[in-house]
Design a protein around this motif. Sequence first.
Motif, PDB file in Angstrom:
ATOM      1  N   LEU A 118       0.862  -1.188   0.000  1.00 54.23           N
ATOM      2  CA  LEU A 118       0.000   0.000   0.000  1.00 54.23           C
ATOM      3  C   LEU A 118       0.894   1.232   0.000  1.00 54.23           C
ATOM      4  O   LEU A 118       1.799   1.354   0.822  1.00 54.23           O
ATOM      5  CB  LEU A 118      -0.881   0.035   1.257  1.00 54.23           C
ATOM      6  CG  LEU A 118      -1.758  -1.180   1.559  1.00 54.23           C
ATOM      7  CD1 LEU A 118      -2.457  -0.980   2.901  1.00 54.23           C
ATOM      8  CD2 LEU A 118      -2.787  -1.396   0.467  1.00 54.23           C
ATOM      9  N   GLY A 119       0.613   2.167  -0.943  1.00 58.92           N
ATOM     10  CA  GLY A 119       1.407   3.395  -0.985  1.00 58.92           C
ATOM     11  C   GLY A 119       0.967   4.364   0.104  1.00 58.92           C
ATOM     12  O   GLY A 119      -0.125   4.244   0.665  1.00 58.92           O
ATOM     13  N   ARG A 120       1.836   5.305   0.380  1.00 57.37           N
ATOM     14  CA  ARG A 120       1.582   6.352   1.375  1.00 57.37           C
ATOM     15  C   ARG A 120       0.238   7.047   1.101  1.00 57.37           C
ATOM     16  O   ARG A 120      -0.587   7.227   1.991  1.00 57.37           O
ATOM     17  CB  ARG A 120       2.764   7.336   1.283  1.00 57.37           C
ATOM     18  CG  ARG A 120       2.731   8.590   2.083  1.00 57.37           C
ATOM     19  CD  ARG A 120       3.240   8.392   3.480  1.00 57.37           C
ATOM     20  NE  ARG A 120       2.108   8.399   4.397  1.00 57.37           N
ATOM     21  CZ  ARG A 120       2.169   8.018   5.670  1.00 57.37           C
ATOM     22  NH1 ARG A 120       3.295   7.533   6.171  1.00 57.37           N
ATOM     23  NH2 ARG A 120       1.119   8.072   6.440  1.00 57.37           N
ATOM     24  N   ASP A 121       0.005   7.405  -0.199  1.00 57.20           N
ATOM     25  CA  ASP A 121      -1.214   8.136  -0.567  1.00 57.20           C
ATOM     26  C   ASP A 121      -2.457   7.305  -0.298  1.00 57.20           C
ATOM     27  O   ASP A 121      -3.471   7.814   0.153  1.00 57.20           O
ATOM     28  CB  ASP A 121      -1.201   8.506  -2.063  1.00 57.20           C
ATOM     29  CG  ASP A 121      -0.016   9.381  -2.399  1.00 57.20           C
ATOM     30  OD1 ASP A 121       0.553   9.974  -1.437  1.00 57.20           O
ATOM     31  OD2 ASP A 121       0.351   9.432  -3.580  1.00 57.20           O
ATOM     32  N   THR A 122      -2.350   6.040  -0.630  1.00 57.99           N
ATOM     33  CA  THR A 122      -3.480   5.140  -0.409  1.00 57.99           C
ATOM     34  C   THR A 122      -3.863   5.131   1.071  1.00 57.99           C
ATOM     35  O   THR A 122      -5.043   5.202   1.427  1.00 57.99           O
ATOM     36  CB  THR A 122      -3.122   3.710  -0.868  1.00 57.99           C
ATOM     37  OG1 THR A 122      -2.657   3.766  -2.205  1.00 57.99           O
ATOM     38  CG2 THR A 122      -4.318   2.777  -0.768  1.00 57.99           C
ATOM     39  N   VAL A 123      -2.824   5.035   1.920  1.00 59.08           N
ATOM     40  CA  VAL A 123      -3.078   5.006   3.367  1.00 59.08           C
ATOM     41  C   VAL A 123      -3.764   6.298   3.804  1.00 59.08           C
ATOM     42  O   VAL A 123      -4.772   6.270   4.518  1.00 59.08           O
ATOM     43  CB  VAL A 123      -1.762   4.799   4.147  1.00 59.08           C
ATOM     44  CG1 VAL A 123      -2.008   4.892   5.650  1.00 59.08           C
ATOM     45  CG2 VAL A 123      -1.128   3.465   3.788  1.00 59.08           C
ATOM     46  N   ASN A 124      -3.247   7.412   3.342  1.00 61.13           N
ATOM     47  CA  ASN A 124      -3.830   8.700   3.742  1.00 61.13           C
ATOM     48  C   ASN A 124      -5.279   8.821   3.295  1.00 61.13           C
ATOM     49  O   ASN A 124      -6.138   9.281   4.048  1.00 61.13           O
ATOM     50  CB  ASN A 124      -3.014   9.855   3.154  1.00 61.13           C
ATOM     51  CG  ASN A 124      -1.670   9.976   3.844  1.00 61.13           C
ATOM     52  OD1 ASN A 124      -1.501   9.468   4.961  1.00 61.13           O
ATOM     53  ND2 ASN A 124      -0.710  10.604   3.194  1.00 61.13           N
ATOM     54  N   ASN A 125      -5.525   8.411   2.042  1.00 65.89           N
ATOM     55  CA  ASN A 125      -6.870   8.455   1.486  1.00 65.89           C
ATOM     56  C   ASN A 125      -7.822   7.565   2.290  1.00 65.89           C
ATOM     57  O   ASN A 125      -8.904   7.973   2.707  1.00 65.89           O
ATOM     58  CB  ASN A 125      -6.804   8.003   0.019  1.00 65.89           C
ATOM     59  CG  ASN A 125      -8.142   8.168  -0.691  1.00 65.89           C
ATOM     60  OD1 ASN A 125      -9.134   8.544  -0.076  1.00 65.89           O
ATOM     61  ND2 ASN A 125      -8.161   7.874  -1.983  1.00 65.89           N
ATOM     62  N   LEU A 126      -7.345   6.324   2.547  1.00 63.47           N
ATOM     63  CA  LEU A 126      -8.173   5.328   3.235  1.00 63.47           C
ATOM     64  C   LEU A 126      -8.624   5.811   4.615  1.00 63.47           C
ATOM     65  O   LEU A 126      -9.753   5.568   5.041  1.00 63.47           O
ATOM     66  CB  LEU A 126      -7.380   4.023   3.364  1.00 63.47           C
ATOM     67  CG  LEU A 126      -8.047   2.906   4.146  1.00 63.47           C
ATOM     68  CD1 LEU A 126      -9.207   2.319   3.356  1.00 63.47           C
ATOM     69  CD2 LEU A 126      -7.039   1.829   4.505  1.00 63.47           C
ATOM     70  N   THR A 127      -7.726   6.469   5.298  1.00 64.76           N
ATOM     71  CA  THR A 127      -8.028   6.830   6.685  1.00 64.76           C
ATOM     72  C   THR A 127      -9.052   7.963   6.791  1.00 64.76           C
ATOM     73  O   THR A 127      -9.457   8.324   7.889  1.00 64.76           O
ATOM     74  CB  THR A 127      -6.750   7.214   7.454  1.00 64.76           C
ATOM     75  OG1 THR A 127      -6.046   8.202   6.689  1.00 64.76           O
ATOM     76  CG2 THR A 127      -5.875   5.995   7.663  1.00 64.76           C
ATOM     77  N   THR A 128      -9.502   8.474   5.640  1.00 64.42           N
ATOM     78  CA  THR A 128     -10.594   9.449   5.680  1.00 64.42           C
ATOM     79  C   THR A 128     -11.952   8.764   5.577  1.00 64.42           C
ATOM     80  O   THR A 128     -12.995   9.419   5.605  1.00 64.42           O
ATOM     81  CB  THR A 128     -10.475  10.467   4.522  1.00 64.42           C
ATOM     82  OG1 THR A 128     -10.624   9.757   3.280  1.00 64.42           O
ATOM     83  CG2 THR A 128      -9.140  11.191   4.535  1.00 64.42           C
ATOM     84  N   ALA A 129     -11.948   7.422   5.441  1.00 68.69           N
ATOM     85  CA  ALA A 129     -13.209   6.677   5.283  1.00 68.69           C
ATOM     86  C   ALA A 129     -14.064   6.789   6.538  1.00 68.69           C
ATOM     87  O   ALA A 129     -13.527   6.949   7.653  1.00 68.69           O
ATOM     88  CB  ALA A 129     -12.907   5.209   4.988  1.00 68.69           C
ATOM     89  N   PRO A 130     -15.389   6.705   6.370  1.00 73.29           N
ATOM     90  CA  PRO A 130     -16.258   6.689   7.542  1.00 73.29           C
ATOM     91  C   PRO A 130     -16.201   5.317   8.219  1.00 73.29           C
ATOM     92  O   PRO A 130     -15.692   4.362   7.630  1.00 73.29           O
ATOM     93  CB  PRO A 130     -17.653   6.934   6.957  1.00 73.29           C
ATOM     94  CG  PRO A 130     -17.565   6.406   5.563  1.00 73.29           C
ATOM     95  CD  PRO A 130     -16.152   6.612   5.105  1.00 73.29           C
ATOM     96  N   GLY A 131     -16.685   5.255   9.440  1.00 77.82           N
ATOM     97  CA  GLY A 131     -16.749   3.961  10.129  1.00 77.82           C
ATOM     98  C   GLY A 131     -15.503   3.643  10.926  1.00 77.82           C
ATOM     99  O   GLY A 131     -15.383   2.564  11.502  1.00 77.82           O
ATOM    100  N   ILE A 132     -14.537   4.599  10.946  1.00 77.23           N
ATOM    101  CA  ILE A 132     -13.325   4.372  11.738  1.00 77.23           C
ATOM    102  C   ILE A 132     -13.479   5.129  13.062  1.00 77.23           C
ATOM    103  O   ILE A 132     -13.913   6.295  13.075  1.00 77.23           O
ATOM    104  CB  ILE A 132     -12.075   4.896  11.003  1.00 77.23           C
ATOM    105  CG1 ILE A 132     -11.997   4.276   9.600  1.00 77.23           C
ATOM    106  CG2 ILE A 132     -10.810   4.594  11.802  1.00 77.23           C
ATOM    107  CD1 ILE A 132     -10.888   4.873   8.736  1.00 77.23           C
TER     108      ILE A 132
END
Lengths: 231, 396
Positions: free
Chosen positions: B78-92
């Motif tokens: 997983l790239g850095r950007d992917t991680v940053n993007n993912l962590t904006t998801a709801p439900g966390i």
Amino acid sequence: MSDDILFDLKGVSKKFVKGKDTITVFDGLDMSIARGDFLAIMGPSGSGKTTLLNMLGGVDQPTGGEIWFDGSRIDSLSENQLAAWRANNIGFIFQFYNLMPMLNAERNVELPLLLTKLSRSQRKKNIAAALELVSLSDRARHMPAEMSGGQQQRVAIARALVSDPKLMLCDEPTGDLDRETADEILSMLQLLNREYDKTIVMVTHDPEAAKYAKRTLHLDKGVFVEKDLAA
Amino acid sequence: MAGFFSQIWTVIVMNILSLPRRAWMSLAAVFAVAVVVAVLLAFLAMAKGFEKTLAGTGSDKVAIVTRVGSQSELNSVLGRDTVNNLTTAPGIAPDADGNPIYSSELFVIVDGIKRNSQTQANIPMRGIFLEGFDLRENLTIVEGRAFESGRNEIVVGKGVQQQFEGFDVGAEIRFGKTAWQVVGVFSTGGSAFESELWADAPTVQSQFQRGSSFQTVRLLLANADDVTPIKEFIDNDPTLNLDVQTEADYFASQGEALNGIAIFGWAISIVMGLGALAGALNTMYTSVAARAQETATLRAIGFSNTSAFAGTLAESMVLSIVGGIVGAFAAWLFFDGFSASTLGATFTQVVFSFELTPELFANGIQLALAIGFIGGFFPAWRSARVPVVTAFQGVE
Ligand SMILES: Nc1ncnc2c1ncn2[C@@H]1O[C@H](COP(=O)(O)OP(=O)(O)O)[C@@H](O)[C@H]1O
Ligand SMILES: [Mg+2]
């Protein structure tokens, strides 16, 4: 039929089929045994003595004819009915005693009582009485292996009479014993016949043993022959 | 029916009392059943221990995100950007400041020497931030301390320390060209994480040339067991090619690979069980033949053939139950708590303990009973058919 007749055999035949051969042991045998009789059956080996005893005892069934016991036919009973009939009416005494080696004397004597409704304490009383009768009260806790042949056969007699059967069937009861012990056993059977009204049928090839009986029949090739040896 | 049960009981007792007459043969039958049960339980305890270790590893409050189709943490990138993007998801779940609680991690393989076999085996090494520690249940540092960020320091799982050489606190250990200092030992209460080495994530990135990439992200779920909002978020963004599942599901699916152990255990035990069955049949047929005259005598006295059947069957069952108990006891003695390691689905060593549960014990006894029942049934049938005239025949 007279009330005095315990056993009545009418035209009894017995055949064994072995492969292609058929051995005919009896073919139309008639005989009756009176209540209170002490009958010795003698005859050469292979004459059918054991086969006859087996049929009287309901452990083997005739191929033809009728066997009446105390007014009812036993030759057409099922295996389980025969087992119940034996439990109620017959006491067996075997040549080799056939005690259960893992049970002591009183446990061996108790076996027929387990088939009755008697309570534990009632069973204990009957066992004690039976062992008393064969003079073995002091050996109640002994194992068969700890007893002589004569003592073992006395335990077997106690076992045969403990449930108070009408009939005692003995196959060579002294065949494995010395003269003196044999006489002891035979006297005991005679006592049971005389004092306790047991009807006894005993197979033997020993003329001395037959002398204890009230009468002796000689079997030869499946038929009774007149032979007055008792004289 | 008078005395129906007392005669059956008496015959059973007589059968059992007669066992010493065939002591060696009976002992052989007991032994055969014992071996079969012990083998079965060893396999089942192994499978159970492994299953329990993996089941205890995954939490349903944590989601694990991997690249699509990677199947395990090891193959995911997983790239850095992917991680940053993912962590904006709801439900966390958010922390006190409203920031999502997550842990981005690396998962690499290093070599170690196993203590007992002196052979080389793989050890998983996890690059992790200290925040990631909070996403593991029951985590305690049992010795030493946690690593400091930016340093070549590792904390080792308890299982690794037990099974591998050279991981004592204070020791220096080399993986390829890099040297690491062991600074602590951690426990997670027996779960598979204890089979890992943990080190600072950025340090692992640089020492293993991973640039700024990670392999997995763990997210603390706002609602336990509910990954749906995250899944929808991923599905709606074409740049995210990710799989998300709860950590519990992830480890459960990793554990399924080892279900084969239990199946193999049953298969081998049944094959061996057939051998024990042949032994039981032989023993019981011998017993029936040896006791034919006693059986016939009882029948002459008036005992039923049911009692003869029951006596023989009971004798066989007693032999096999004793065998089953001996075998289960042996398995318990030798294998319960026995520590082992095996290749996990990630081709790394997972350390686990054999576990003999009451259900497994019951399984072993059931197998013994099955052997005893079948091994006794046919001889019992023969015993019930012993001709009564046998009583009048001389001793053979
Ligand atoms: N189960 C059997 N099968 C075949 N033949 C038998 C069987 N029982 C007895 N016989 C035969 O019947 C005859 C009579 O036997 P048996 O009654 O034992 O004689 P005894 O007791 O007078 O010596 C013998 O020829 C014997 O071989
Ligand atoms: Mg004979």
